[in-house]
Enzyme design. Structure first.
Site, PDB file in Angstrom:
ATOM      1  N   ASN A  76       1.232   4.945  -4.211  1.00 45.91           N
ATOM      2  CA  ASN A  76       0.137   3.895  -3.800  1.00 45.91           C
ATOM      3  C   ASN A  76      -0.236   3.313  -4.987  1.00 45.91           C
ATOM      4  O   ASN A  76      -1.227   3.888  -5.690  1.00 45.91           O
ATOM      5  CB  ASN A  76      -0.893   4.616  -2.933  1.00 45.91           C
ATOM      6  CG  ASN A  76      -1.738   3.369  -2.659  1.00 45.91           C
ATOM      7  OD1 ASN A  76      -1.895   2.227  -2.826  1.00 45.91           O
ATOM      8  ND2 ASN A  76      -2.607   3.826  -1.614  1.00 45.91           N
ATOM      9  N   ARG A 111       3.675   2.248  -1.057  1.00 39.14           N
ATOM     10  CA  ARG A 111       3.023   1.272  -0.401  1.00 39.14           C
ATOM     11  C   ARG A 111       3.242  -0.126  -1.208  1.00 39.14           C
ATOM     12  O   ARG A 111       3.101  -0.362  -2.531  1.00 39.14           O
ATOM     13  CB  ARG A 111       1.401   1.353  -0.732  1.00 39.14           C
ATOM     14  CG  ARG A 111       0.407   0.376  -0.383  1.00 39.14           C
ATOM     15  CD  ARG A 111      -0.987   0.629  -0.365  1.00 39.14           C
ATOM     16  NE  ARG A 111      -1.848  -0.643  -0.523  1.00 39.14           N
ATOM     17  CZ  ARG A 111      -2.382  -1.270  -1.219  1.00 39.14           C
ATOM     18  NH1 ARG A 111      -2.430  -0.869  -2.619  1.00 39.14           N
ATOM     19  NH2 ARG A 111      -2.997  -2.126  -1.158  1.00 39.14           N
ATOM     20  N   HIS A 169      -4.015  -4.232   4.170  1.00 41.26           N
ATOM     21  CA  HIS A 169      -4.533  -2.849   4.502  1.00 41.26           C
ATOM     22  C   HIS A 169      -4.271  -2.365   5.582  1.00 41.26           C
ATOM     23  O   HIS A 169      -4.616  -1.404   6.337  1.00 41.26           O
ATOM     24  CB  HIS A 169      -6.379  -2.954   4.584  1.00 41.26           C
ATOM     25  CG  HIS A 169      -6.944  -3.346   3.197  1.00 41.26           C
ATOM     26  ND1 HIS A 169      -7.914  -3.951   3.098  1.00 41.26           N
ATOM     27  CD2 HIS A 169      -6.713  -2.997   1.995  1.00 41.26           C
ATOM     28  CE1 HIS A 169      -8.249  -4.316   2.198  1.00 41.26           C
ATOM     29  NE2 HIS A 169      -7.447  -3.744   1.203  1.00 41.26           N
ATOM     30  N   ARG A 171     -13.112  -9.844  -6.237  1.00 43.04           N
ATOM     31  CA  ARG A 171     -12.410 -11.170  -5.488  1.00 43.04           C
ATOM     32  C   ARG A 171     -13.401 -11.747  -4.598  1.00 43.04           C
ATOM     33  O   ARG A 171     -14.314 -11.301  -3.834  1.00 43.04           O
ATOM     34  CB  ARG A 171     -11.313 -10.545  -4.281  1.00 43.04           C
ATOM     35  CG  ARG A 171     -10.252 -10.245  -5.164  1.00 43.04           C
ATOM     36  CD  ARG A 171      -8.908  -9.586  -4.554  1.00 43.04           C
ATOM     37  NE  ARG A 171      -8.967  -7.952  -4.469  1.00 43.04           N
ATOM     38  CZ  ARG A 171      -8.573  -7.312  -3.895  1.00 43.04           C
ATOM     39  NH1 ARG A 171      -7.722  -8.023  -2.720  1.00 43.04           N
ATOM     40  NH2 ARG A 171      -8.413  -5.942  -4.206  1.00 43.04           N
ATOM     41  N   GLU A 216      -3.683   6.496   3.370  1.00 47.61           N
ATOM     42  CA  GLU A 216      -2.643   5.788   3.402  1.00 47.61           C
ATOM     43  C   GLU A 216      -1.646   6.559   2.878  1.00 47.61           C
ATOM     44  O   GLU A 216      -0.375   6.329   3.350  1.00 47.61           O
ATOM     45  CB  GLU A 216      -2.894   4.574   2.387  1.00 47.61           C
ATOM     46  CG  GLU A 216      -3.949   3.588   2.834  1.00 47.61           C
ATOM     47  CD  GLU A 216      -4.282   2.844   1.626  1.00 47.61           C
ATOM     48  OE1 GLU A 216      -4.162   1.582   1.989  1.00 47.61           O
ATOM     49  OE2 GLU A 216      -4.568   3.337   0.593  1.00 47.61           O
TER      50      GLU A 216
END
Length: 390
Positions: A9, A90, A178, A238, A376
Site C-alpha cells: 500500500n 493498492r 478510499h 489538501r 486495506e
C-alpha cells in the site's frame, strides 16, 4: 517452505505492507505488518500479528527502489524462509475500465499510467513498487486493486458533473476513493450483523486523506471525493471542495501556473494551510495556537456538513462509522462531528468515546456510532489470492 502473499500500500513517503501465509488454514493468516519509511531516514519496520517486533532497521538512502529489495530479502531469507507466490497492490485510480482487481501485465500497467492525469500525485506512487517488483521478480504474479472500484455502484445522477455531456464520455465524472478501506468496513459490518450492514450507514475514513462514504448492504451510494482525491473534506495538506471560481481567479488574475496551483492544493492547503503549523491532527490537537484550533474546528464542521448531505442521499441515517488514523484515534474530532449531527439523532457517549470503545453511541441514540479499525492490506491480499491463482 511456506507460501505467502505480499500486500503493498504505497503512499507519498512510505509503503505499508502486510504479509499473509496461505497455509495451513484456508483463511489468509497475517504473519507480519509493517512499513518501509522512505523519507529522510529510510527504515524497514515490521511486527507480527500479536504486535511483537520482528524487524526495525535503517535502509540505504535510495530506499524507494532498494527498499523493496530489502523487504524481499527479509521475507525470503530471514522470516522463516517463506516463498512469495503473489503480490497485491493498492492503486488509487482505475478509471472507468478497471472496476475490479486485475492481473498486472505490461499492457495493463501502461493503461494505468495513462490515468495519471486523473491522480497526478497518487498514481505514480501506486505504480512505482509494481515496476520495481517486476524488475526484481519478473515471474512473480502481481495484482492491482483499485480505490475507485468500490464506488462503481453509485447511480449516474450521483457521479455526473453538470458539464457539457461530451466530457462525461471522456471520463470526467465523480469516481470516489478510499474504496479498499470502505470495502473492508462493509465486510466487517456484515460480519458483525447482516442487520447492521443493511442500515443506512455513513463511514468516515478520516486520516491525512479523508472522505465519507454513504453505503447500505455493502454498496456505495455516494461519497465526498469525486474526480480527484482533492475533493470533499478538509485533509492534512489538501483543500477539499472549493469554489471553482477561486481556481479561475488564481489562474486568470494571479497568474499562478498549473503546476504551482497543483502543488498548493495538494501539498500546502488543508490543515497545514489553515493552521500554518502542521497537517498532522495530533500536533494541532496538542497546540494552543488559535489557528490550530480553527483548523480542527473547520475539519469537523466540513465533515459534519458533508455527512448531512450523504444522509440525504441515503434517505436517512442509522449508523455512523469512524475509521482510519483520525477516525480511530481522535476522540475530540469524533465528538465535534457527532455534536454537529445531533439533530439527525446522533448522540455520542462521551466516556465510551474517550475510551475508544467499539460502540460510542448512547443507548437511546437513534444513530448507532461505531469505531472500526480499517485494514486495506487484508483486502488487497484476498484479491491478490483470487486473481493471482495463488
Amino acid at each position: 517452505m511456506r507460501q505467502a502473499i505480499l500486500a503493498l500500500n504505497a503512499g507519498s513517503s512510505s509503503i505499508k505492507f502486510g504479509l499473509y501465509d496461505l497455509e495451513p488454514s484456508t483463511e489468509l493468516q497475517l504473519v507480519s505488518r509493517g512499513k518501509l519509511d522512505l523519507g529522510d531516514a529510510p527504515r524497514l519496520s515490521a511486527k507480527a500479528a500479536d504486535g511483537t517486533m520482528q524487524c526495525d532497521r535503517p535502509l540505504a538512502a535510495d530506499a524507494r527502489d532498494a527498499g523493496i529489495g530489502d523487504l524481499l530479502r527479509w521475507i525470503e531469507s530471514e522470516l522463516g524462509g517463506r516463498k512469495l507466490v503473489c503480490a497485491g497492490h493498492r492503486i488509487v485510480h482505475g478509471g472507468r475500465e478497471f472496476v475490479e482487481p486485475v492481473r498486472l501485465t505490461p499492457v495493463v500497467i501502461e493503461a494505468l499510467d495513462r490515468l495519471t492525469p486523473l491522480a497526478p500525485l497518487h498514481q505514480p506512487r501506486s505504480l512505482a513498487p509494481i515496476r520495481t517488483l517486476a524488475a526484481l521478480r519478473p515471474d512473480l504474479p502481481q495484482v492491482g486493486c483499485f480505490d475507485t472500484a468500490f464506488h462503481q455502484t453509485m447511480d449516474p445522477i450521483v457521479s455526473r458533473f453538470a458539464l457539457p455531456r461530451k466530457y462525461d464520455a471522456d471520463g470526467i465524472r465523480r469516481y470516489g476513493f478510499h474504496g479498499l478501506s470502505y470495502e473492508y468496513i462493509a465486510g466487517r459490518l456484515k460480519a458483525i450483523s447482516p442487520a447492521l450492514a443493511a442500515k443506512r450507514t455513513i463511514v468516515a475514513h478520516l486520516g491525512n486523506g479523508a472522505s465519507l462514504c454513504a453505503m447500505r448492504d455493502g454498496r456505495s451510494f455516494d461519497t465526498t471525493m469525486g474526480f480527484s482525491a482533492l475533493d470533499g473534506l478538509v485533509m492534512g495538506t489538501r483543500c477539499g471542495a472549493i469554489d471553482p471560481g477561486v481556481l479561475l481567479y488564481f489562474v486568470l488574475e494571479r497568474g499562478i501556473a498549473g503546476e504551482a496551483l497543483q502543488h498548493m492544493l495538494y501539498e500546502e492547503s488543508g490543515l497545514l494551510g489553515i493552521s500554518g503549523i502542521s497537517g498532522d491532527m495530533r500536533t494541532l490537537e496538542a497546540s494552543d495556537n488559535p489557528h490550530a484550533r480553527e483548523a480542527v474546528e473547520l475539519f469537523a464542521f466540513r465533515a459534519a456538513r458533508e455527512a448531512a448531505a450523504l444522509a440525504n442521499t441515503l434517505g436517512g441515517l442509522e449508523c455512523l462509522v469512524f475509521t482510519a488514523g483520525i477516525g480511530e484515534r481522535s476522540a475530540p474530532v469524533r465528538k465535534a462531528i457527532c455534536e454537529r449531527l445531533d439533530w439527525l439523532g446522533v448522540a455520542i457517549d462521551e466516556p465510551s468515546n474517550a475510551a475508544h470503545a467499539g460502540i460510542i453511541s448512547q443507548p437511546d441514540s437513534k444513530v448507532e456510532i461505531r469505531v472500526v479499525a480499517t485494514d486495506e492490506e487484508s483486502i488487497i491480499a484476498r484479491h491478490a489470492r483470487e486473481q493471482g491463482d495463488a
